[in-house]
Scaffold this active site. Structure first.
Site, mmCIF file in Angstrom:
data_model
loop_
_atom_site.group_PDB
_atom_site.id
_atom_site.type_symbol
_atom_site.label_atom_id
_atom_site.label_comp_id
_atom_site.label_asym_id
_atom_site.label_seq_id
_atom_site.Cartn_x
_atom_site.Cartn_y
_atom_site.Cartn_z
ATOM 1 N N LYS A 238 27.597 64.464 10.114
ATOM 2 C CA LYS A 238 26.409 63.727 9.643
ATOM 3 C C LYS A 238 25.891 62.805 10.738
ATOM 4 C CE LYS A 238 29.044 61.951 6.589
ATOM 5 N NZ LYS A 238 29.720 61.249 5.472
ATOM 6 N N THR A 271 21.205 51.793 2.968
ATOM 7 C CA THR A 271 21.887 53.065 3.243
ATOM 8 C C THR A 271 23.387 52.986 2.962
ATOM 9 O OG1 THR A 271 22.161 52.425 5.541
ATOM 10 C CG2 THR A 271 20.239 53.783 5.026
ATOM 11 N N GLY A 273 26.536 53.755 1.340
ATOM 12 C CA GLY A 273 26.986 54.763 0.376
ATOM 13 C C GLY A 273 26.317 56.113 0.533
ATOM 14 N N GLY A 275 26.970 58.403 2.694
ATOM 15 C CA GLY A 275 27.985 59.431 2.965
ATOM 16 C C GLY A 275 28.707 59.854 1.691
ATOM 17 N N CYS A 276 29.114 58.840 0.894
ATOM 18 C CA CYS A 276 29.835 59.145 -0.363
ATOM 19 C C CYS A 276 28.930 59.961 -1.289
ATOM 20 C CB CYS A 276 30.217 57.848 -1.087
ATOM 21 S SG CYS A 276 31.133 56.694 -0.063
#
Ligand SMILES: Nc1ncnc2c1ncn2[C@@H]1O[C@H](COP(=O)(O)OP(=O)(O)O)[C@@H](O)[C@H]1O
Ligand SMILES: Cc1ncc(COP(=O)(O)O)c(N)n1
Ligand SMILES: [Mg+2]
Length: 557
Positions: A238, A271, A273, A275-276
């Site tokens: 990512k 932003t 969270g 990724g989760c």
């Protein structure tokens, strides 16, 4: 539905959706042996021979809820961790159970404390969920120690699931450590080989590869391939933190080909969270049966639109705000499911009330509204600048009782609270009133939101904010609104041409000049809004009728 369809649909459904577990339960309850299932061959044949069985299986498949189990840490601020995972799965329409590996004291500033849950209690939670519920996909987040990873690996061996999504959370965006350095080796040796997909961010990808520096999309390609060699079936590196990138770029590698997934970078502090959320949404899509690449694409576009919808949210004082997963649902999904009430043709003869004029002529607001509707007004706006809140709500309720049976929408000028209190059909706001996107989120997708605009930039913003129509003016000078510069017919045309929304012209429009307004002949100019032309007249109904007949006449020609 034809009987042919009936044969195909349930059997394909059962092929796709019924787990082996369910199949074996059905075989028991219908006293069907595996040999019989195999002998009967294709599901179509099975349907022809045992239609009741297949229908029952299809019904069971419909009842079965797709299920993700997240094994992750709790974030007290609820932007990341377990809380983000549950919200993302809910937004994807998937059930999410949770095994908590650690409790963090965390907010928009950073992580103030971490309280790991003992490994044997993580094991107990895993057993509770996996032994009882039909989990489709396990998604991992914060796994603070090597022994927690080992506990998870043995649970997965005992209770296999369809897919494993590993988000190798190591450091929070705020820079705080979320797993001990010794976990790295256990990730690489034990967990990654079991993963269907692993989703490291730049820092995590670098850590998995022994600390190499990752600064460009080309570096992400190499990292994805190297991480793939550690055993996961797919890798998504990512690029949320890629320096100097105007796009949000991720690199997906399926063992054969690298795919570059690009989206516009949303400019926001919210932003925390991402990724989760991304990993959970991937897990949810896999649980519903999407192929991996499609799951990743859907998850990425979900994150982008959730960020977009909550880019201006203010929660907490730190640099890393959370975002609102369900805002998207409020505004989009329910909006799609239900038809909006707004019909642009209703803008044809838009009557805006004025308390001063009613006082002057000794009329109540309800009498004025009744007369305008009788004369052919197609939409009403109550503009009560001076009224007390209680009086305004009562007046609005009485006017709604007149408008609803006639199918004429009733909007409230400026006052979202009044509109909500009386369940009016919408609100019209000016440039210095509450921003239209907030009006939209307060009113929800089914109400009408109108915005006054004088130029293309304002028209563009109104569209982006979710408005239904634009009021453009003042077209001509008017005494109703002081210090209101006019835009003229040229300004009106410019706004209409730039606007993706239907437009109603306003300002100084009367029986005498209404024709010239509609005759600019721009397709999205849908009507005229008037105040004095109706309400500062001796007989409102007569004047409304005259104006309506002029407008209908122009439309006919
Ligand atoms: N500002 C942004 N606008 C749009 N997408 C973003 C933004 N920041 C991150 N993303 C996307 O969110 C997902 C999570 O990425 P990232 O933030 O790098 O992960 P992590 O939260 O684990 O650090 C990726 O798909 C990334 O491209
Ligand atoms: C409990 C927990 N899990 C995961 C993250 C990572 O999220 P982010 O990278 O947005 O800080 C976090 N901060 N807290
Ligand atoms: Mg991030």
């Amino acid at each position: 539905m034809s009987s042919d369809c009936m044969q195909v649909i349930p059997t394909t459904m059962y092929m796709r959706a019924i787990s082996l577990f369910t199949l074996s339960r059905f075989m028991q309850s219908w006293r069907l042996s595996m040999a019989e299932v195999v002998l009967r061959g294709s599901p179509h044949v099975l349907y022809r021979r045992r239609p009741a069985l297949v229908r029952a299986m299809a019904a069971e498949a419909r009842r079965k809820v797709s299920h993700v189990l997240t094994v992750a840490g709790s974030d007290s601020g609820a932007g990341a961790g377990i809380q983000a995972d549950i919200k993302a799965c809910a937004a994807a329409g998937v059930y999410c159970s949770s095994v908590v590996t650690a409790v963090t004291a965390q907010n928009t500033v950073g992580v103030q404390g971490v309280h790991p849950v003992p490994e044997d209690f993580v094991a107990e939670q895993l057993r509770s969920v996996l032994s009882d519920m039909e989990v489709d996909v396990v998604k991992t987040g914060m796994l603070h120690s090597g022994s927690v990873i080992e506990v998870l690996c043995s649970s997965l061996k005992e209770f296999p699931v369809r897919a494993l999504v590993v988000d190798p959370v190591m450091v929070s965006t705020s820079g705080d450590m979320l797993s001990a350095p010794s976990t790295l080796a256990v990730y690489c040796n034990k967990l990654l080989p079991l993963a269907d997909i692993v989703t490291p961010n730049l820092k995590e990808a670098s850590a998995l590869l022994g600390g190499c520096s990752l600064k460009s999309v080309a570096d992400m390609y190499s990292a994805a391939k190297l991480i793939h060699s550690l055993g996961p079936r797919n890798v998504l590196v990512k690029g949320g933190d890629l320096p100097d990138s105007s796009d949000a770029v991720d690199v997906f590698y399926d063992g054969e080909k690298c795919h570059e997934l690009r989206g516009s970078r949303v400019v926001t502090r919210n932003t925390h969270g991402t990724g989760c959320t991304l990993a959970s949404y991937i897990a949810a899509e896999l649980a519903k049966g999407s192929p991996v690449m499609q799951a990743v694409q859907r998850a990425k576009s979900y994150v982008a639109s959730a960020l977009c919808y909550s880019k201006d949210l203010v929660i907490g004082n730190g640099p890393q705000g959370p975002f609102d997963h369900l805002m998207k649902l409020k505004n989009h999904v329910s909006g799609l499911a239900q038809k909006p009430l707004f019909n642009p043709d209703d803008l044809l003869l838009y009557a805006v009330t004025d308390s001063g004029m009613n006082k002057k002529w000794g009329r109540s607001i309800t009498d004025a509204v009744k007369a305008a509707i009788e004369g052919g007004a197609t939409i009403i706006q109550l503009r009560e600048k001076e009224a007390d809140t209680q009086d305004f709500v009562e007046a609005a309720r009485s006017c709604l009782a007149i408008c609803r049976p006639c199918n004429v929408p009733l909007l409230i000028n400026d006052r979202v609270d009044v509109a909500l209190a009386c369940d009016a059909d919408g609100v019209h706001v000016g440039q210095s009133d509450m921003p239209a996107h907030l009006v939209r989120s307060l009113l929800g997708p089914r109400k009408i939101v109108g915005v006054s605009c004088k130029n293309p930039a304002q028209a563009e913003q109104a569209w982006a904010d979710g408005a239904n129509y634009i009021g453009c003016g003042g077209v001509f000078p008017t005494s109703t609104k002081a210090n209101n510069p006019t835009v003229g017919l040229d300004g009106l045309r410019t706004v209409c041409m730039a606007s993706k929304l239907p437009v109603v012209a306003i300002g100084g429009i009367s029986v005498g000049n209404a024709r010239s307004v509609l005759e600019i002949s721009v397709p999205n100019l849908k009507g005229v809004a008037v105040v004095s032309a109706l309400f500062d007249q001796e007989c409102i109904a007569t004047e409304t009728r005259r104006l309506r007949s002029i407008l209908s006449d122009v439309l006919r020609t």
